[in-house]
Motif scaffolding. Structure first.
Motif, PDB file in Angstrom:
ATOM      1  N   TRP A   1     -46.487  10.297 -41.708  1.00 24.52           N
ATOM      2  CA  TRP A   1     -45.052   9.961 -41.718  1.00 24.52           C
ATOM      3  C   TRP A   1     -44.813   8.580 -42.296  1.00 24.52           C
ATOM      4  N   THR A   2     -43.620   8.434 -42.773  1.00 24.96           N
ATOM      5  CA  THR A   2     -43.156   7.131 -43.265  1.00 24.96           C
ATOM      6  C   THR A   2     -41.764   6.920 -42.701  1.00 24.96           C
TER       7      THR A   2
ATOM      8  N   GLU B   1     -36.385   8.485 -42.661  1.00 28.49           N
ATOM      9  CA  GLU B   1     -37.733   8.978 -42.355  1.00 28.49           C
ATOM     10  C   GLU B   1     -38.196  10.065 -43.308  1.00 28.49           C
ATOM     11  N   GLU B   2     -39.503  10.072 -43.522  1.00 29.70           N
ATOM     12  CA  GLU B   2     -40.170  11.172 -44.236  1.00 29.70           C
ATOM     13  C   GLU B   2     -41.306  11.580 -43.313  1.00 29.70           C
ATOM     14  N   ILE B   3     -41.078  12.646 -42.541  1.00 27.75           N
ATOM     15  CA  ILE B   3     -42.051  13.017 -41.521  1.00 27.75           C
ATOM     16  C   ILE B   3     -42.673  14.355 -41.887  1.00 27.75           C
ATOM     17  N   GLY B   4     -43.974  14.336 -42.174  1.00 25.61           N
ATOM     18  CA  GLY B   4     -44.700  15.576 -42.418  1.00 25.61           C
ATOM     19  C   GLY B   4     -45.072  16.172 -41.075  1.00 25.61           C
TER      20      GLY B   4
ATOM     21  N   CYS C   1     -40.668  -0.052 -49.227  1.00 29.58           N
ATOM     22  CA  CYS C   1     -39.474   0.245 -48.411  1.00 29.58           C
ATOM     23  C   CYS C   1     -38.319   0.640 -49.313  1.00 29.58           C
ATOM     24  N   THR C   2     -38.103  -0.091 -50.391  1.00 24.50           N
ATOM     25  CA  THR C   2     -36.948   0.228 -51.241  1.00 24.50           C
ATOM     26  C   THR C   2     -37.152   1.564 -51.948  1.00 24.50           C
ATOM     27  N   GLU C   3     -38.397   1.912 -52.261  1.00 22.14           N
ATOM     28  CA  GLU C   3     -38.648   3.232 -52.864  1.00 22.14           C
ATOM     29  C   GLU C   3     -38.238   4.355 -51.903  1.00 22.14           C
ATOM     30  N   VAL C   4     -38.520   4.175 -50.628  1.00 18.86           N
ATOM     31  CA  VAL C   4     -38.129   5.191 -49.629  1.00 18.86           C
ATOM     32  C   VAL C   4     -36.601   5.317 -49.591  1.00 18.86           C
TER      33      VAL C   4
ATOM     34  N   THR D   1     -37.884  -3.080 -42.899  1.00 18.29           N
ATOM     35  CA  THR D   1     -39.287  -2.920 -42.510  1.00 18.29           C
ATOM     36  C   THR D   1     -39.654  -1.447 -42.657  1.00 18.29           C
ATOM     37  N   GLY D   2     -40.936  -1.196 -42.873  1.00 20.79           N
ATOM     38  CA  GLY D   2     -41.375   0.188 -43.008  1.00 20.79           C
ATOM     39  C   GLY D   2     -42.785   0.361 -42.494  1.00 20.79           C
ATOM     40  N   ARG D   3     -43.070   1.559 -42.034  1.00 19.47           N
ATOM     41  CA  ARG D   3     -44.430   1.882 -41.584  1.00 19.47           C
ATOM     42  C   ARG D   3     -44.827   3.245 -42.109  1.00 19.47           C
ATOM     43  N   ARG D   4     -46.112   3.388 -42.365  1.00 20.48           N
ATOM     44  CA  ARG D   4     -46.623   4.690 -42.820  1.00 20.48           C
ATOM     45  C   ARG D   4     -47.872   5.021 -42.012  1.00 20.48           C
ATOM     46  N   ALA D   5     -47.976   6.299 -41.644  1.00 18.99           N
ATOM     47  CA  ALA D   5     -49.162   6.735 -40.904  1.00 18.99           C
ATOM     48  C   ALA D   5     -49.895   7.796 -41.708  1.00 18.99           C
ATOM     49  N   ALA D   6     -51.215   7.739 -41.655  1.00 16.30           N
ATOM     50  CA  ALA D   6     -52.036   8.770 -42.302  1.00 16.30           C
ATOM     51  C   ALA D   6     -53.324   8.907 -41.517  1.00 16.30           C
ATOM     52  N   ARG D   7     -53.946  10.095 -41.597  1.00 13.48           N
ATOM     53  CA  ARG D   7     -55.246  10.276 -40.959  1.00 13.48           C
ATOM     54  C   ARG D   7     -56.273   9.477 -41.742  1.00 13.48           C
ATOM     55  N   ASN D   8     -57.327   9.018 -41.059  1.00 17.87           N
ATOM     56  CA  ASN D   8     -58.351   8.176 -41.694  1.00 17.87           C
ATOM     57  C   ASN D   8     -58.932   8.814 -42.936  1.00 17.87           C
ATOM     58  N   ARG D   9     -59.081  10.174 -42.896  1.00 13.58           N
ATOM     59  CA  ARG D   9     -59.758  10.815 -44.032  1.00 13.58           C
ATOM     60  C   ARG D   9     -58.812  11.031 -45.233  1.00 13.58           C
ATOM     61  N   ASP D  10     -57.498  10.807 -45.082  1.00 16.93           N
ATOM     62  CA  ASP D  10     -56.554  11.090 -46.187  1.00 16.93           C
ATOM     63  C   ASP D  10     -56.754  10.105 -47.331  1.00 16.93           C
TER      64      ASP D  10
END
Ligand SMILES: Cc1cc2nc3c(=O)[nH]c(=O)nc-3n(C[C@H](O)[C@H](O)[C@H](O)COP(=O)(O)OP(=O)(O)OC[C@H]3O[C@@H](n4cnc5c(N)ncnc54)[C@H](O)[C@@H]3O)c2cc1C
Length: 150
Positions: free
Chosen positions: A79-80, A71-74, A11-14, A141-150
């Motif tokens: 996304w993060t 946010e960092e949204i691709g 979170c702090t890195e973001v 708090t932070g959340r990150r999403a990625a596709r299963n294959r990433d």
């Protein structure tokens, strides 16, 4: 898609690598959200920002409970996002706050054209009040999403 919680260090890195966030405040049960630029002070666990007097400053003076979303949204699968929940505190011009204000200004000056757009409403030669404030972080708090294959 997998969504996972970020560690406190992630979170702090973001917060370190971003300077644009969405500030949320509320008054009389009415939320208000605006984009702002911020600087993260990891050592003091706070975010610095500044503004001329307007609605958000008026509201945060009445209710200092705020949050900032970064946010960092691709795309919808990549996304993060980080939420900093905390308290609005004005850093006054008085001698007791000189060190805190100068520290905040050092952070601002690390950014090119740091006075924009926070002080953009001012006309040349005009010197109205600019409010420098910190958001003292209580919870991150932070959340990150990625596709299963990433
Ligand atoms: C990339 C970016 C960075 C910014 N950085 C800063 C910053 O560091 N500091 C800063 O103070 N401001 C910044 N702004 C501007 C900020 O989003 C607000 O527009 C501005 O601060 C005025 O907010 P206020 O509450 O004082 O509104 P006021 O000037 O009091 O305006 C009153 C009304 O205008 C409307 N309004 C205000 N702002 C917006 C908006 N952005 N979009 C739509 N409607 C709006 C609201 O309905 C509000 O009720 C930034 C904007 C962008 C896009």
């Amino acid at each position: 898609m997998l969504i996972h919680d970020l560690t406190p260090d992630e979170c702090t890195e973001v917060l370190r690598r971003n300077d644009l966030g969405r500030l949320g405040c509320a008054r009389y049960d009415q939320p208000y959200i605006v984009p702002i630029l911020f600087s993260f002070d990891a050592e003091r666990n706070c975010l610095y920002a500044f503004s001329t007097i307007g609605q958000k400053i008026g509201w945060m003076r009445e209710n200092p409970k705020v949050c900032l979303e970064v946010e960092e949204i691709g795309d919808k699968n990549h996304w993060t996002t980080v939420l900093a929940i905390g308290r609005y505190e004005e850093i006054q011009q008085d001698p007791n706050e000189r060190e805190a204000r100068s520290r905040a200004e050092q952070f601002f000056k690390a950014r090119r054209e740091w006075w924009l757009p926070g002080a953009a409403k001012l006309q040349p030669g005009e010197h109205p009040e600019v409010v420098v404030y910190r958001i003292q972080i209580d919870r991150l708090t932070g959340r990150r999403a990625a596709r299963n294959r990433d």
